[in-house]
Design a protein around this motif. Structure first.
Motif, PDB file in Angstrom:
ATOM      1  N   GLU A 130      33.474  52.635  47.739  1.00 21.33           N
ATOM      2  CA  GLU A 130      34.885  52.572  48.097  1.00 21.33           C
ATOM      3  C   GLU A 130      35.216  53.608  49.167  1.00 21.33           C
ATOM      4  O   GLU A 130      35.961  53.339  50.116  1.00 21.33           O
ATOM      5  N   ASP A 131      34.647  54.822  49.028  1.00 20.03           N
ATOM      6  CA  ASP A 131      34.877  55.848  50.040  1.00 20.03           C
ATOM      7  C   ASP A 131      34.309  55.414  51.392  1.00 20.03           C
ATOM      8  O   ASP A 131      34.922  55.641  52.443  1.00 20.03           O
ATOM      9  N   LYS A 132      33.131  54.800  51.366  1.00 20.80           N
ATOM     10  CA  LYS A 132      32.514  54.338  52.612  1.00 20.80           C
ATOM     11  C   LYS A 132      33.372  53.260  53.263  1.00 20.80           C
ATOM     12  O   LYS A 132      33.552  53.234  54.486  1.00 20.80           O
ATOM     13  N   ARG A 133      33.913  52.354  52.428  1.00 15.51           N
ATOM     14  CA  ARG A 133      34.756  51.284  52.963  1.00 15.51           C
ATOM     15  C   ARG A 133      36.025  51.872  53.590  1.00 15.51           C
ATOM     16  O   ARG A 133      36.449  51.459  54.682  1.00 15.51           O
ATOM     17  N   LYS A 134      36.643  52.854  52.898  1.00  8.57           N
ATOM     18  CA  LYS A 134      37.858  53.461  53.432  1.00  8.57           C
ATOM     19  C   LYS A 134      37.581  54.196  54.737  1.00  8.57           C
ATOM     20  O   LYS A 134      38.393  54.156  55.670  1.00  8.57           O
ATOM     21  N   ALA A 135      36.440  54.887  54.807  1.00 10.15           N
ATOM     22  CA  ALA A 135      36.090  55.591  56.038  1.00 10.15           C
ATOM     23  C   ALA A 135      35.927  54.605  57.190  1.00 10.15           C
ATOM     24  O   ALA A 135      36.354  54.877  58.319  1.00 10.15           O
ATOM     25  N   ASP A 137      37.411  51.681  57.421  1.00  8.39           N
ATOM     26  CA  ASP A 137      38.746  51.197  57.757  1.00  8.39           C
ATOM     27  C   ASP A 137      39.489  52.196  58.643  1.00  8.39           C
ATOM     28  O   ASP A 137      40.162  51.813  59.617  1.00  8.39           O
ATOM     29  N   ILE A 138      39.394  53.480  58.295  1.00  9.80           N
ATOM     30  CA  ILE A 138      40.074  54.502  59.080  1.00  9.80           C
ATOM     31  C   ILE A 138      39.491  54.567  60.490  1.00  9.80           C
ATOM     32  O   ILE A 138      40.222  54.684  61.480  1.00  9.80           O
ATOM     33  N   ASP A 139      38.171  54.477  60.592  1.00 13.61           N
ATOM     34  CA  ASP A 139      37.534  54.496  61.906  1.00 13.61           C
ATOM     35  C   ASP A 139      38.007  53.319  62.755  1.00 13.61           C
ATOM     36  O   ASP A 139      38.287  53.466  63.953  1.00 13.61           O
ATOM     37  N   ARG A 140      38.121  52.149  62.130  1.00 15.16           N
ATOM     38  CA  ARG A 140      38.591  50.971  62.861  1.00 15.16           C
ATOM     39  C   ARG A 140      40.043  51.157  63.323  1.00 15.16           C
ATOM     40  O   ARG A 140      40.401  50.819  64.459  1.00 15.16           O
ATOM     41  N   VAL A 290      47.219  56.764  59.640  1.00  5.86           N
ATOM     42  CA  VAL A 290      45.803  57.093  59.809  1.00  5.86           C
ATOM     43  C   VAL A 290      45.544  58.533  59.372  1.00  5.86           C
ATOM     44  O   VAL A 290      44.560  58.821  58.672  1.00  5.86           O
ATOM     45  N   PHE A 291      46.422  59.459  59.766  1.00  3.59           N
ATOM     46  CA  PHE A 291      46.246  60.852  59.392  1.00  3.59           C
ATOM     47  C   PHE A 291      46.297  61.032  57.880  1.00  3.59           C
ATOM     48  O   PHE A 291      45.494  61.767  57.291  1.00  3.59           O
ATOM     49  N   ARG A 292      47.227  60.330  57.216  1.00  6.71           N
ATOM     50  CA  ARG A 292      47.335  60.422  55.762  1.00  6.71           C
ATOM     51  C   ARG A 292      46.072  59.907  55.075  1.00  6.71           C
ATOM     52  O   ARG A 292      45.570  60.500  54.117  1.00  6.71           O
ATOM     53  N   LYS A 293      45.544  58.797  55.583  1.00  5.11           N
ATOM     54  CA  LYS A 293      44.322  58.243  54.990  1.00  5.11           C
ATOM     55  C   LYS A 293      43.142  59.191  55.169  1.00  5.11           C
ATOM     56  O   LYS A 293      42.291  59.326  54.281  1.00  5.11           O
ATOM     57  N   LEU A 294      43.067  59.849  56.324  1.00  2.79           N
ATOM     58  CA  LEU A 294      41.994  60.821  56.545  1.00  2.79           C
ATOM     59  C   LEU A 294      42.085  61.970  55.551  1.00  2.79           C
ATOM     60  O   LEU A 294      41.077  62.428  55.008  1.00  2.79           O
ATOM     61  N   GLN A 295      43.310  62.440  55.291  1.00  7.79           N
ATOM     62  CA  GLN A 295      43.493  63.517  54.317  1.00  7.79           C
ATOM     63  C   GLN A 295      43.083  63.083  52.917  1.00  7.79           C
ATOM     64  O   GLN A 295      42.420  63.822  52.184  1.00  7.79           O
ATOM     65  N   GLU A 296      43.483  61.873  52.512  1.00 10.35           N
ATOM     66  CA  GLU A 296      43.133  61.370  51.177  1.00 10.35           C
ATOM     67  C   GLU A 296      41.625  61.242  51.023  1.00 10.35           C
ATOM     68  O   GLU A 296      41.063  61.587  49.979  1.00 10.35           O
TER      69      GLU A 296
END
Length: 304
Positions: A130-135, A137-140, A290-296
């Motif tokens: 899940e962390d890999k998927r979120k990373a 998504d954020i990169d995209r 995007v910034f919030r997702k990076l922090q999470e």
């Protein structure tokens, strides 16, 4: 525990005399054992229980347990057997717990397989996926944000240098039909008004679709394009000149050229489009998200 035989493995002679068992029973003195026997013999003598068919057998078991516990050698042997029985029971219980856990884990895997149509996956592995998927998504999203901003900068610079996309140029000044576009300018500091400040001002006249801030090399003058949702809302904003004069740095609001002449944002030859920085409210929410997702994601990695 009921006695089934004088030397049976399931007989606890301390319990027969109503005494504590285990380590506490092994520490009892002979005097304490004798006192317990006298008390129980008075209470459980067959003469006291004429209607109980098991009274005689119970009294015989009581006498046999008393006789064994009085003998120090027999008592030590019994204490050792009792410890062995209890240790075996504890081992069996632990084995039962492990066996039940193994069965439970197997059932959980089977349920996961049935529910998800695939093999059982460890929860930690699922969290890592899940962390890999979120990373990813954020990169995209970061790439999309960069592409959108580059596109906005390129498009605005092109419009400034070559006129409206409808066909106008800086030289011919063809009329534009974007009646909901407003030109906003101010003196005394190019950085005084941000997109957020301008949005707060103009949203009182209607919905603000977008704001594009243009900052030239000169820091003494600022300008922006405010895009209202409709021409009517833009006209309302134009009619309220008194509103813009109450600010410490007054605003000058005019429509984007609709009657020929130079376009409102024509870039002077001395200032090529590459010197212009553009920011719009359309990017604010996306950048914050995007910034919030990076922090999470960073917090999850630290907790993990």
């Amino acid at each position: 525990m009921a006695a089934t035989g004088q030397d049976g493995d399931d007989v606890d002679h301390y319990e027969v005399l109503r005494l504590p068992s285990g380590a506490e029973g092994a520490a009892l003195t002979v005097e304490q054992i004798e006192k317990a026997y006298r008390t129980q013999s008075r209470l459980r003598h067959p003469d006291k229980r004429p209607d109980d068919p098991n009274a005689t057998a119970d009294f015989q078991t009581l006498a046999g347990s008393y006789k064994l516990l009085r003998d120090e050698s027999l008592r030590r042997q019994f204490d050792a057997r009792l410890r062995g029985r209890r240790e075996a029971a504890a081992r069996a219980a632990a084995t039962g717990v492990r066996r039940r856990k193994a069965v439970s884990d197997l059932e959980e895997r089977e349920r996961a397989f049935a529910a998800g149509g695939g093999p059982y996956v460890d929860p930690d592995e699922l969290a890592r996926r899940e962390d890999k998927r979120k990373a990813a998504d954020i990169d995209r999203e970061l790439k999309e944000l960069k592409a959108r901003k580059n596109s906005r900068i390129s498009g605005s610079a092109s419009t400034s240098a070559h006129g409206d996309k409808k066909g106008g140029t800086r030289e011919n000044g063809v009329k534009t039909d974007k009646g909901n576009y407003l030109k906003v300018s101010w003196e005394g500091g190019a950085d005084y008004y941000t997109a957020a400040k301008l949005e707060d001002i103009f949203k009182q006249f209607g919905k603000v679709e977008d704001i594009v801030i243009r900052t030239k090399k000169s820091r003494n003058r600022g300008s922006a394009i405010v895009v209202m949702a409709s021409k009517e809302e833009a006209k309302t904003a134009l009619k309220n000149h008194s509103v813009y004069n109450v600010f410490p740095v007054p605003l000058m609001v005019t429509p984007v050229e609709e009657s020929g002449g130079s376009p409102a944002f024509a870039t002077p030859p001395s200032e090529p489009p590459s010197t212009i920085n553009i920011d719009g409210t359309g990017f604010v929410d996306m950048e914050a998200s995007v910034f919030r997702k990076l922090q999470e994601l960073q917090k999850r990695k630290q907790c993990g």
